[in-house]
Structure formats: C-alpha cells, structure tokens
Motif scaffolding. Structure first.
Motif, PDB file in Angstrom:
ATOM      1  N   VAL A 249       0.853  -1.193   0.000  1.00  0.00           N
ATOM      2  CA  VAL A 249       0.000   0.000   0.000  1.00  0.00           C
ATOM      3  C   VAL A 249       0.885   1.237   0.000  1.00  0.00           C
ATOM      4  N   ARG A 250       0.243   2.382  -0.170  1.00  0.00           N
ATOM      5  CA  ARG A 250       1.051   3.608  -0.090  1.00  0.00           C
ATOM      6  C   ARG A 250       0.298   4.679   0.642  1.00  0.00           C
ATOM      7  N   PHE A 251       1.084   5.542   1.280  1.00  0.00           N
ATOM      8  CA  PHE A 251       0.523   6.775   1.831  1.00  0.00           C
ATOM      9  C   PHE A 251       1.149   7.881   0.994  1.00  0.00           C
TER      10      PHE A 251
ATOM     11  N   PRO B 276       1.057  11.700   0.775  1.00  0.00           N
ATOM     12  CA  PRO B 276       0.744  13.095   1.115  1.00  0.00           C
ATOM     13  C   PRO B 276       1.418  14.077   0.155  1.00  0.00           C
ATOM     14  N   SER B 277       0.825  15.252   0.051  1.00  0.00           N
ATOM     15  CA  SER B 277       1.470  16.326  -0.707  1.00  0.00           C
ATOM     16  C   SER B 277       2.215  17.182   0.313  1.00  0.00           C
ATOM     17  N   PRO B 278       3.513  17.406   0.118  1.00  0.00           N
ATOM     18  CA  PRO B 278       4.261  18.169   1.131  1.00  0.00           C
ATOM     19  C   PRO B 278       4.032  19.670   0.989  1.00  0.00           C
TER      20      PRO B 278
ATOM     21  N   LEU C 206       5.997   5.199   1.183  1.00  0.00           N
ATOM     22  CA  LEU C 206       5.678   6.622   1.381  1.00  0.00           C
ATOM     23  C   LEU C 206       5.978   7.340   0.074  1.00  0.00           C
ATOM     24  N   ARG C 207       4.939   7.951  -0.487  1.00  0.00           N
ATOM     25  CA  ARG C 207       5.111   8.662  -1.758  1.00  0.00           C
ATOM     26  C   ARG C 207       4.824  10.131  -1.533  1.00  0.00           C
ATOM     27  N   LEU C 208       5.778  10.963  -1.819  1.00  0.00           N
ATOM     28  CA  LEU C 208       5.552  12.399  -1.654  1.00  0.00           C
ATOM     29  C   LEU C 208       5.069  12.967  -2.987  1.00  0.00           C
TER      30      LEU C 208
ATOM     31  N   LEU D 262      -0.788  17.170 -13.703  1.00  0.00           N
ATOM     32  CA  LEU D 262      -1.710  17.230 -12.569  1.00  0.00           C
ATOM     33  C   LEU D 262      -1.635  15.883 -11.835  1.00  0.00           C
ATOM     34  N   TYR D 263      -2.319  15.763 -10.744  1.00  0.00           N
ATOM     35  CA  TYR D 263      -2.249  14.577  -9.878  1.00  0.00           C
ATOM     36  C   TYR D 263      -2.559  13.251 -10.596  1.00  0.00           C
ATOM     37  N   MET D 264      -3.542  13.275 -11.525  1.00  0.00           N
ATOM     38  CA  MET D 264      -4.168  12.032 -12.000  1.00  0.00           C
ATOM     39  C   MET D 264      -3.209  11.000 -12.610  1.00  0.00           C
TER      40      MET D 264
ATOM     41  N   ASP E 115     -12.987  11.424  -0.911  1.00  0.00           N
ATOM     42  CA  ASP E 115     -12.875  12.540  -1.854  1.00  0.00           C
ATOM     43  C   ASP E 115     -12.197  12.094  -3.153  1.00  0.00           C
ATOM     44  N   HIS E 116     -11.677  10.863  -3.171  1.00  0.00           N
ATOM     45  CA  HIS E 116     -11.007  10.372  -4.375  1.00  0.00           C
ATOM     46  C   HIS E 116     -11.840   9.372  -5.170  1.00  0.00           C
ATOM     47  N   VAL E 117     -13.107   9.204  -4.803  1.00  0.00           N
ATOM     48  CA  VAL E 117     -13.920   8.176  -5.475  1.00  0.00           C
ATOM     49  C   VAL E 117     -14.017   8.444  -6.986  1.00  0.00           C
TER      50      VAL E 117
HETATM   51  N1  GLU Z   1      -1.602  13.450  -2.723  1.00  0.00           N
HETATM   52  C1  GLU Z   1      -2.955  12.989  -2.830  1.00  0.00           C
HETATM   53  C2  GLU Z   1      -3.752  13.522  -1.660  1.00  0.00           C
HETATM   54  O1  GLU Z   1      -3.159  13.867  -0.655  1.00  0.00           O
HETATM   55  C3  GLU Z   1      -2.937  11.481  -2.844  1.00  0.00           C
HETATM   56  C4  GLU Z   1      -4.219  10.874  -3.167  1.00  0.00           C
HETATM   57  C5  GLU Z   1      -4.120   9.380  -3.336  1.00  0.00           C
HETATM   58  O2  GLU Z   1      -4.059   8.697  -2.318  1.00  0.00           O
HETATM   59  O3  GLU Z   1      -4.068   8.920  -4.471  1.00  0.00           O
HETATM   60  O4  GLU Z   1      -4.954  13.658  -1.731  1.00  0.00           O
END
Ligand code: GLU
Length: 446
Positions: free
Chosen positions: A5-7, A9-11, A39-41, A183-185, A205-207
């Motif tokens: 899995v990954r977490f 976050p946007s720093p 951990l993915r930044l 962008l994020y996608m 919020d990511h559905v």
């Molecule tokens: N950086 C995105 C956020 O914080 C990651 C979303 C995801 O888990 O794909 O919302």
C-alpha cells in the motif's frame, strides 16, 4: 497476493489528523496482511511543495511509529510520467485542448443554466489540424485531456461495497497543464503501477478519481489495484472537514501532550462505532484490523474526547513504557516508585515534571497553619518510610489534635507539596523523605 500500500501526502503543509488517519489505516492494513507500505511524496506542484514539509511529514510518521519500506518523490520520477503520456498519446487516448480557464468557466456556467452537469463538451476533439496550428501561432499552448471511454466503470470497494460510474457522466480529465506540468491524475496511476501496489486506500474525496484512474490503468495495460475509500473526518460539530480540523496537525497534538499510541488508537477506531482501546503497540492494533469495519457515516473527530482518552492512556502506562521518555525529559530520579505514585494524577505525561519538582527539587511550602504543621513535624516518625507511614503519622496527629478530614490533610498537603491537589500523600511522603518533609513542615524552602 503480496499486500503493498502507499501513503501519498502532498508536502504542501503539515500532516493533519485526517492525513495521519489515512497513513495509519494503510499501515495497519499492510501489517495485518503481512505487507509493506510505501511513502510517496506527491510533490509535482513545485510552487507549493516544500522540503521542510516533507521532512516534517516523515518526522510525524516516525513519531506515530509508522514505517515504510521505500520513499519516492514524484518530482524525481518525471521521466516515467513522460513515458506513460507518450504511450497514451500514441494510443490516441489523450487530446490537446486550447480553451482558456475563462472559456471553460463560461461553458460550465451555460451548462448549469440549462440544468446540465458541467461536463467538458469535447469541443477540442473537433478541431482541425489547421485550427490547432492557428491557435498555436497565436500563442496558445495546449493542455491535454484523457479521452474517457463512455462505458460503465465498476469496482468492489473494500469499504463502500460495489461502486458504479458511467464514463459519459465524467469530464475527460486534464492530465497535463499548458505549461507542461502534470496534474495529480496520471503520475499517481503511473506510480501505483510502477511500484506494484496491491491496494489503494484513501479518502472518499477520491472516489471519482478512482473511476477515472481505473480507465487509466487499463489504457496503460496494467491491472488495477483493489480500492478502499474511507469517509473523511468531520469535526465534533459535524461540519465536514472544516478549517478547524485542517489546523489540528499531528505537531499541535504532540505539543499538547497527546501520546502517539493514544492518537493511533483513537484514529484507528474513529468511524468503526467501537470505542478506542488503550493498546500499547501498533502491532496489537493491527492484529484485528478490518477495513469493512469502517462504515459509510462521517466519523467525528472530537479533540476533547481524544484528550480524555489520552489521559486514560497516560494513567495506564506501565513504567517500562515511559521510563525512557521520563529520562529524556530530564527527570533523573523518576523511577518506578515515583511513576506509580504520580500516574493517577496526570492529564498528560509532561505533568510528571511538576511532581518531579515536588518530590525532588526545592519548593516553597505553603504554611497555612503554622502551629499545627510544626506539631506535625515534631511527630514525624523515624525512617525507614513506606506507604504505611502516612497512615500511622496522621492517625497519631488526629488523636493528638482532634482534627479530621480536610482540616487535617489540607495544611499537610500544602506544606509538603506547595499545592492543594495532587497524588496521594501516602505514596508521595516516602519519596519526599523525612529530611525534606520536616523542613517543609517548618516552612523552609526545601
Ligand atoms: N496526494 C494525494 C492527496 O493527498 C494522494 C491521493 C491518493 O491517495 O491517491 O490527496
């Protein structure tokens, strides 16, 4: 299947409780299934991402006790995204668009006025080669949209159950901005593929993003991971992820004396309907961790409740669990006997400083009734002292003076500790010791 899995976050700021909960849930899931967390930044937004936030996020996660096998920064993986974008372009799954933000806003307003959803009308798909050249000659740079397939998209969500979307109800998402940045996608999908993720666990919020990303996984020839979307936290008033909650950072809770395991246990239980249980390790929390336990209802993060729970956790910590922290706080003489004496009176661990001072540093006693406490000093039994000493001494005093209850105990407490409330004196007295006790009862700084 090996769970990975990954977490992510946007720093762009400090970790707040909502982020911490998502990191924790990912970690617990991985741990429960013998897997790992990455951990993915998400730092592709160069203007808003800052290395100090990245470092603070790592530190906060470490403080919570969460670990990861690999740390990746999206800003260092742009070549991978370029490759994926080129593949999508070659497959005809992306197309250039030239509308300005104002033009797009105008279109959306017109759609809304006609009672239609604001879905991009794909006008750019109809541009001829000539029209595109003219726009570019006039200085317009294209942004690139992903061409969604107008078909049903479905998945079995580990929290929400079966989820369905219609492709034609979604806007073709912009993958690349006019300035060439992502962008994020797309980067998120490319990383999820490249890093071999088995599960993507994130907020609800990511559905909609998931519906789109499922098509991206397919377009890039990859298997999709299993998805789980947790309801986002609301604050205690139920007002959604308010500004207030966003400002409750892990750092602010640490400063307020919240213990990491209290926060972990509280966050792990939020939204499951079960009360938090004071556990002493993350491994114990992971043992019976199940995603389907999280319901669809919005969990409420209640700071007062967390503080009360934290108090219980602190009061139940066994000495070996706090010995190192007490030592790091500089409380050299904080041994097991001291800890047992003070812990029922702590609101937070840092309160131990006050009682350490009372037991081992000179304090100014408060002498409310000089004659009485002088008499008490004269009756102090010889050492060695133990937990019985207080009882035998005060029984003697009571018999001598006829005092009882508050009239007996309060002047003694004020003289011995300098304050009106505190841990039981039968436990404190032997720690304070005879010499100090006698001097304090005589009103001396001791
Ligand atoms: N950086 C995105 C956020 O914080 C990651 C979303 C995801 O888990 O794909 O919302």
């Amino acid at each position: 299947m090996t769970v990975c899995v990954r977490f992510a976050p946007s720093p762009t700021g400090l970790l707040h409780v909502g982020n911490a909960r998502m990191a924790l849930v990912n970690w617990l899931y991985a741990r429960r299934h013998g897997g790992e967390m990455i951990l993915r930044l998400d730092d592709t937004d160069r203007d808003r991402s800052q290395s100090r936030f990245a470092e603070a996020i790592e530190w906060d996660l470490e403080w919570l006790g969460l670990d990861w096998i690999l740390l990746v920064r999206q800003s260092e993986r742009l070549a991978l995204y370029d490759g994926a974008f080129a593949a999508l372009r070659a497959a005809g799954r992306v197309y250039p668009c030239y509308e300005t933000p104002e033009e797009l806003e105008y279109k959306r307003r017109r759609q809304r006025a006609r009672g239609k959803p604001p879905i991009y009308d794909r006008a750019a798909l109809n541009l001829t080669e000539d029209q595109r050249r003219t726009l570019e000659a006039a200085g317009r740079r294209p942004h690139w949209r992903f061409l969604l397939r107008h078909e049903d998209i479905a998945w079995d969500d580990l929290v929400r159950g079966p989820v369905q979307f219609r492709g034609d109800h979604l806007s073709d998402p912009v993958l690349v901005r006019a300035d060439g940045t992502y962008l994020y996608m797309l980067p998120s999908t490319v990383d999820d593929i490249d890093l071999g993720l088995s599960h993507v666990i994130r907020g609800e919020d990511h559905v909609v993003n998931t519906a789109i990303q499922i098509q991206l996984f397919e377009a890039l020839g990859a298997n999709r991971p299993v998805f789980a979307h947790l309801p986002l936290l609301a604050d205690a008033s139920g007002k959604g992820l308010s500004k207030r909650l966003g400002s409750i950072t892990v750092a602010s809770l640490r400063d307020a004396g919240i213990e990491p395991m209290a926060l972990n246990a509280y966050l792990a239980m939020l939204g499951t309907g079960a009360p938090p249980v004071a556990g002493d390790s993350l491994a114990a929390l992971a043992e019976d961790f199940e995603l389907p336990r999280y319901g669809r209802a919005t969990p409420k993060f209640d700071l007062d409740q967390l503080e009360r729970f934290n108090e219980r956790v602190v009061q139940h910590m066994p000495y070996p669990a706090v010995a190192r922290q007490l030592c790091c706080m500089g409380l050299e003489r904080a041994d097991a006997r001291f800890w047992e004496a003070i812990r029922p009176n702590l609101h937070r661990l840092s309160d131990a400083r006050l009682w350490h001072q009372v037991c081992f540093a000179p304090i100014q006693p408060v002498v409310a009734e000089a004659d009485f406490v002088a008499h008490a000093a004269a009756l102090l039994p010889p050492e060695p002292w133990n937990e019985e000493t207080w009882g035998s001494w005060t029984r003697r005093l009571k018999a001598d003076t006829g005092r009882g209850g508050r009239a007996l105990f309060l002047p003694l407490r004020l003289a011995l500790t300098g304050v009106e409330h505190g841990p039981e004196l039968k436990a404190l007295l032997p720690i304070i010791g005879r010499t100090t006790a006698e001097r304090r009862l005589r009103g001396e700084l001791a």
